[in-house]
Scaffold this motif. Structure first.
Motif, PDB file in Angstrom:
ATOM      1  N   ASP A  43       0.907  -1.053   0.114  1.00 60.27           N
ATOM      2  CA  ASP A  43      -0.036  -0.138  -0.016  1.00 60.27           C
ATOM      3  C   ASP A  43       0.675   1.310   0.066  1.00 60.27           C
ATOM      4  N   ILE A  44       1.887   1.319   0.687  1.00 62.83           N
ATOM      5  CA  ILE A  44       2.989   2.750   0.843  1.00 62.83           C
ATOM      6  C   ILE A  44       3.542   2.620  -0.348  1.00 62.83           C
ATOM      7  N   ALA A  45       4.014   1.250  -1.054  1.00 62.09           N
ATOM      8  CA  ALA A  45       4.612   1.678  -2.356  1.00 62.09           C
ATOM      9  C   ALA A  45       3.691   1.978  -3.450  1.00 62.09           C
ATOM     10  N   GLY A  46       2.725   1.708  -3.334  1.00 65.80           N
ATOM     11  CA  GLY A  46       1.612   2.182  -4.254  1.00 65.80           C
ATOM     12  C   GLY A  46       1.419   3.694  -4.354  1.00 65.80           C
ATOM     13  N   ASN A  47       1.102   4.041  -3.059  1.00 66.42           N
ATOM     14  CA  ASN A  47       0.906   5.573  -2.788  1.00 66.42           C
ATOM     15  C   ASN A  47       2.045   6.314  -3.390  1.00 66.42           C
ATOM     16  N   ALA A  48       3.319   5.772  -2.777  1.00 61.32           N
ATOM     17  CA  ALA A  48       4.484   6.496  -2.953  1.00 61.32           C
ATOM     18  C   ALA A  48       4.621   6.675  -4.740  1.00 61.32           C
ATOM     19  N   MET A  49       4.269   5.490  -5.284  1.00 60.07           N
ATOM     20  CA  MET A  49       4.553   5.876  -7.020  1.00 60.07           C
ATOM     21  C   MET A  49       3.620   6.793  -7.477  1.00 60.07           C
ATOM     22  N   ASP A  50       2.277   6.499  -6.824  1.00 63.88           N
ATOM     23  CA  ASP A  50       1.337   7.944  -7.531  1.00 63.88           C
ATOM     24  C   ASP A  50       1.678   9.354  -7.327  1.00 63.88           C
ATOM     25  N   GLU A  51       2.399   9.418  -6.027  1.00 68.01           N
ATOM     26  CA  GLU A  51       3.060  10.754  -5.795  1.00 68.01           C
ATOM     27  C   GLU A  51       4.147  10.994  -6.632  1.00 68.01           C
ATOM     28  N   ARG A  73      23.999   8.519   5.568  1.00 68.72           N
ATOM     29  CA  ARG A  73      22.573   8.427   5.876  1.00 68.72           C
ATOM     30  C   ARG A  73      22.178   7.371   5.701  1.00 68.72           C
ATOM     31  N   GLN A  74      21.425   6.636   6.909  1.00 64.29           N
ATOM     32  CA  GLN A  74      21.146   5.213   6.835  1.00 64.29           C
ATOM     33  C   GLN A  74      19.511   5.255   6.800  1.00 64.29           C
ATOM     34  N   ILE A  75      18.986   4.375   5.817  1.00 62.59           N
ATOM     35  CA  ILE A  75      17.595   4.308   5.910  1.00 62.59           C
ATOM     36  C   ILE A  75      17.405   3.029   5.451  1.00 62.59           C
ATOM     37  N   TYR A  76      16.107   2.503   5.978  1.00 59.57           N
ATOM     38  CA  TYR A  76      15.321   1.252   5.381  1.00 59.57           C
ATOM     39  C   TYR A  76      14.365   1.853   4.561  1.00 59.57           C
ATOM     40  N   PHE A  77      14.043   1.299   3.333  1.00 59.74           N
ATOM     41  CA  PHE A  77      13.237   1.869   2.405  1.00 59.74           C
ATOM     42  C   PHE A  77      12.519   0.737   1.538  1.00 59.74           C
ATOM     43  N   LEU A  78      11.678   1.103   0.677  1.00 64.26           N
ATOM     44  CA  LEU A  78      10.869   0.315  -0.121  1.00 64.26           C
ATOM     45  C   LEU A  78      11.089   0.649  -1.475  1.00 64.26           C
ATOM     46  N   ARG A  79      11.492  -0.242  -2.455  1.00 61.77           N
ATOM     47  CA  ARG A  79      11.832   0.231  -3.564  1.00 61.77           C
ATOM     48  C   ARG A  79      10.771  -0.709  -4.633  1.00 61.77           C
ATOM     49  N   PHE A  80      10.206   0.146  -5.490  1.00 63.67           N
ATOM     50  CA  PHE A  80       8.997  -0.345  -6.232  1.00 63.67           C
ATOM     51  C   PHE A  80       9.215  -0.040  -7.814  1.00 63.67           C
ATOM     52  N   CYS A  81       8.974  -0.949  -8.771  1.00 60.75           N
ATOM     53  CA  CYS A  81       9.202  -0.817  -9.899  1.00 60.75           C
ATOM     54  C   CYS A  81       8.099  -0.822 -10.773  1.00 60.75           C
ATOM     55  N   GLN A  82       7.561   0.110 -11.760  1.00 58.71           N
ATOM     56  CA  GLN A  82       6.336  -0.083 -12.462  1.00 58.71           C
ATOM     57  C   GLN A  82       6.584   0.558 -13.837  1.00 58.71           C
ATOM     58  N   GLN A  83       5.923  -0.227 -14.732  1.00 49.27           N
ATOM     59  CA  GLN A  83       5.788   0.406 -16.206  1.00 49.27           C
ATOM     60  C   GLN A  83       4.908   1.252 -16.343  1.00 49.27           C
ATOM     61  N   ILE A  84       5.090   2.346 -16.718  1.00 47.29           N
ATOM     62  CA  ILE A  84       4.138   3.457 -16.876  1.00 47.29           C
ATOM     63  C   ILE A  84       3.283   3.328 -18.337  1.00 47.29           C
ATOM     64  N   GLU A  85       4.197   2.970 -19.318  1.00 46.07           N
ATOM     65  CA  GLU A  85       3.716   2.700 -20.865  1.00 46.07           C
ATOM     66  C   GLU A  85       4.842   2.112 -21.330  1.00 46.07           C
ATOM     67  N   GLY A 106       8.015   1.321 -23.169  1.00 47.90           N
ATOM     68  CA  GLY A 106       9.212   2.162 -23.206  1.00 47.90           C
ATOM     69  C   GLY A 106       9.307   3.213 -22.018  1.00 47.90           C
ATOM     70  N   SER A 107       8.577   3.130 -21.079  1.00 50.48           N
ATOM     71  CA  SER A 107       8.533   4.084 -19.977  1.00 50.48           C
ATOM     72  C   SER A 107       8.559   3.433 -18.568  1.00 50.48           C
ATOM     73  N   TRP A 108       9.528   3.677 -17.625  1.00 53.51           N
ATOM     74  CA  TRP A 108       9.304   2.879 -16.447  1.00 53.51           C
ATOM     75  C   TRP A 108       9.555   3.979 -15.431  1.00 53.51           C
ATOM     76  N   ALA A 109       8.961   3.820 -14.055  1.00 55.82           N
ATOM     77  CA  ALA A 109       9.214   4.521 -12.756  1.00 55.82           C
ATOM     78  C   ALA A 109       9.759   3.566 -11.810  1.00 55.82           C
ATOM     79  N   ILE A 110      10.723   4.005 -11.136  1.00 53.88           N
ATOM     80  CA  ILE A 110      11.050   3.305  -9.868  1.00 53.88           C
ATOM     81  C   ILE A 110      10.831   4.587  -8.660  1.00 53.88           C
ATOM     82  N   VAL A 111      10.504   3.825  -7.670  1.00 58.16           N
ATOM     83  CA  VAL A 111      10.327   4.923  -6.461  1.00 58.16           C
ATOM     84  C   VAL A 111      10.827   4.221  -5.190  1.00 58.16           C
ATOM     85  N   ASP A 112      11.484   5.100  -4.512  1.00 57.78           N
ATOM     86  CA  ASP A 112      11.909   4.825  -3.116  1.00 57.78           C
ATOM     87  C   ASP A 112      11.289   5.640  -2.096  1.00 57.78           C
ATOM     88  N   VAL A 113      10.910   5.100  -0.928  1.00 55.63           N
ATOM     89  CA  VAL A 113      10.271   5.550   0.273  1.00 55.63           C
ATOM     90  C   VAL A 113      10.629   5.001   1.566  1.00 55.63           C
TER      91      VAL A 113
END
Length: 719
Positions: free
Chosen positions: A225-233, A350-362, A364-371
């Protein structure tokens, strides 16, 4: 994006020879409203028109038969995708309804009280109750797996990982995945053959709290859920310009915090804390690598570290929460741990735990989000000097012709400084340059250029001892130099937890040192003493870089040359900038069997000059194309970066740095000076884990003499 029905025809209208180099780009034709209306009416009556109908439409609408054919193909694909999404939505709704009912019933059973005795009722046979629950769980799991296998193709992760009480919100941009989820994922992958330092990605897991941590299904649902919302943002941050983004005084794109808080109020609860500052920037540029190759590298922890050795000192994938679709990285969700560095012992990681999520937008186009994702007990593990929280950050990768990609990068941080930042780095860090989008993107561009040069079959114009490097020899030399640079970067902020100790300090500079076990291949099993200091110079970073890499000025500061003239005997370019190169140097009038291997690299975020002594025989082995992994290396060198200060700050703060401004300052007037970190690594003869007085005196004298020689050569006086 509307594929097919929106009226854009990608299919033709241009019948010229495709081999014509001037006609490589396809022509786009937008249908008129009348044409679309007529085509839609025909589609309702007959989604699969025969050739006669297509020819009639072609004459009536003044379109080529090929355009008519492609329009109907695209329209059928779109309708199929809409039906599949509708079916998928119904499945998700039904699944959520069943799960909510199940939870409600279980919660009600927990609260049942016997009216006569006032205590929870006792089951007649606990064993059979348990067996009944086990059977029920198996049935539910089988049903859930069946639905998940259907849904995974379209939403990028199984339904079983969606939140139990509400469905995950999927951006409208995800909808194109149903049409292109399987298209463009298969293709040739590029193996960069990058040498990872031993133990850098998986070593010392026991030092971190997640070594014994288990992640429940509820946690995984929350992460999804967090990763999906982060991708939208992130998508909105990437695609929205003013008023969300604005230009800073130095021309960088920075976040308008007022607009950001209005658009994303849920994400800005921390902005009310006066002790928290925001670092948010965006940058875009062209990278010499295709999009799918970049996606694969970003989602592989080891390759990720190899792409960014100057920024990422440590990265570990704790667990893959959701695997990609059809063997690709699309839809992959990972829980990761990372340590990010500035190449100086004066700046904590800087030390962090985070989620990395990869999504195809269309296509030839991809987005990768870290949160950032908060884990239990992480507070006590992290350094107390800085608490870092990564708001949705990441990149959009878009394929371009000829194997290039356009990358748009966003970095968005909430930082709470719990200890004062060192005075030399205060401006660089507060400006957002130290960990900003510009640094990530310029580093990526430089590393991808380096790989492109690796593929070019060009030879050095100089030979060593009669050995002319072949393409294999060039590749071997580049791998050897890369391992040297990685070793150098890892020594500044070691991943095994060694702490820097201050040996001496003054108004000009302070010397810090750390001991660590040698783990580099080919290196003897010994203790290495690393010593470093950072100084401020009132000279542009470009001019300092030129000074260090010029063999004519090297005798003025390099102890390895023993003040003898230095000659470059081999040169390998590894980037478009002439400063990005690998050199083999020989100091004249000294031992001719000992050479100096050096790699220099520069981009707009800063530069490196890394070097180490290598014997002639080892260089000849590498130049012949043999495996260089057993060649011993003990690199030293310099990191150079702008100081982050504007010229109007210089006069007010020059006494704070203890240096005059008699020399020239930053190119283009954008920076007041430069920060130079000097690093030496020395083998310690004693296997003791403590620094001897002799070692302390040696490194103090070495660094102090080097600093004085550099300042004298650059005409920088001290106060």
């Amino acid at each position: 994006m509307d594929f097919g029905a929106g009226g854009d025809d990608f299919s033709g209208g241009d019948h010229r020879d495709s081999s014509d180099p001037h006609r490589r780009k396809k022509r786009y034709h937008r249908h008129t409203a009348h044409q679309i209306q007529r085509l839609e009416a025909t589609f309702k009556e007959c989604p699969h028109p025969d050739e006669k109908t297509r020819m009639q439409l072609s004459r009536e609408l003044s379109l080529a038969p090929r355009q008519i054919k492609f329009w109907f193909q695209n329209r059928r694909t779109q309708m199929k995708a809409q039906y599949e999404r509708a079916d998928n939505s119904a499945l998700r709704t039904e699944n959520d309804k069943i799960r909510c009912e199940n939870i409600t019933i279980r919660e009600a059973l927990k609260n049942v009280i016997c009216p006569s005795c006032g205590v929870p009722p006792v089951s007649e046979d606990p064993y059979f109750d348990e067996q009944k629950l086990r059977i029920e769980n198996v049935q539910l799991k089988e049903e859930l797996d069946r639905v998940s296998s259907i849904a995974a193709k379209y939403i990028g992760r199984p339904i079983s990982q969606l939140p139990p009480l509400q469905p995950i919100h999927v951006s409208s941009l995800d909808l194109s995945m149903s049409s292109y989820g399987g298209h463009g994922m298969a293709g040739p992958s590029i193996d960069l053959d990058l040498d990872l330092l031993p133990g850098s990605s998986t070593g010392a897991l026991s030092n971190l709290p997640f070594s014994t941590m288990s992640i429940s299904d509820m946690d995984k649902s929350l992460m999804a859920d967090i990763a999906g919302n982060a991708m939208d943002e992130l998508i909105r941050l990437l695609q929205t310009n003013e008023p969300l983004w604005m230009k800073s005084a130095d021309g960088r794109e920075v976040l308008n915090l007022g607009s950001y808080e209005r658009i994303f109020p849920r994400a800005n609860t921390h902005l009310k804390n006066p002790n928290i500052r925001i670092e948010a920037s965006r940058d875009s540029g062209v990278v010499i690598m295709n999009g799918l190759a970049l996606v694969d590298l970003f989602m592989d922890t080891s390759k990720w570290m190899e792409l960014f050795p100057t920024i990422v000192s440590r990265a570990i994938t704790i667990e893959v929460i959701s695997s990609g679709i059809l063997g690709s990285q699309i839809g992959t969700l990972q829980l990761m741990y990372e340590e990010l560095q500035v190449l100086s012992p004066l700046v904590p990681t800087r030390q962090i735990y985070f989620l990395r999520f990869c999504q195809q937008i269309e296509q030839g186009s991809w987005a990768i989000v870290d949160v950032s994702y908060d884990l239990p007990h992480q507070e006590s593990q992290f350094a107390s000097s800085c608490k870092a929280h990564r708001l949705p950050s990441g990149c959009l990768i878009q394929d371009m012709p000829n194997g290039y990609s356009k990358v748009t990068w966003v970095e968005n941080w909430e930082i709470e400084d719990r200890a004062p930042i060192h005075r030399l780095y205060r401006d660089l860090i507060h400006s957002g340059l130290a960990f900003g989008a510009e640094r990530w993107l310029s580093t990526l561009q430089r590393i991808c250029e380096r790989f492109a040069c690796l593929m070019v079959t060009g030879n050095s114009t100089r030979d060593i001892g009669g050995v002319i490097p072949s393409p294999e020899g060039k590749r071997s030399m580049m791998k050897l130099a890369q391992r040297m640079v990685n070793n150098f970067c890892a020594s500044i902020n070691p991943s095994n937890g060694e702490q820097w100790t201050t040996l001496s300090g003054s108004n000009e500079f302070e010397v810090r040192a750390a001991l660590h076990k040698s783990t580099d291949p080919g290196q003897p099993n010994a203790v290495v003493l690393g010593a470093a200091t950072t100084i401020w110079l009132p000279i542009s970073a470009q001019n300092i870089f030129n000074f260090f890499r010029d063999e004519r000025t090297r005798p003025q500061w390099d102890v390895l040359s023993n003040q003898n003239p230095v000659q470059e005997v081999a040169h390998i370019a590894n980037g478009a900038h002439p400063g990005n190169c690998i050199s083999v140097l020989r100091a004249l009038n000294t031992n001719q069997n000992m050479l100096i291997l050096q790699e220099s690299c520069i981009d707009k975020s800063g530069s490196l000059v890394v070097y180490g002594p290598v014997d002639l025989q080892s260089i000849n082995v590498a130049m012949s194309g043999a495996d260089p992994s057993c060649i011993a290396l003990l690199p030293s060198g310099f990191t150079i970066s702008p100081d982050g200060r504007q010229q109007d700050q210089l006069q007010a703060g020059e006494s704070d740095h203890g240096a005059s401004t008699s020399s020239s300052i930053g190119i283009g007037g954008s920076s007041a000076g430069s920060l130079v970190t000097i690093v030496f690594q020395i083998l310690v003869s004693s296997p003791s884990a403590k620094m001897s007085q002799e070692s302390v005196a040696t490194v103090n004298n070495l660094i102090s003499n080097t600093v004085r020689q550099i300042k004298a050569a650059l005409n920088c006086t001290t106060s």
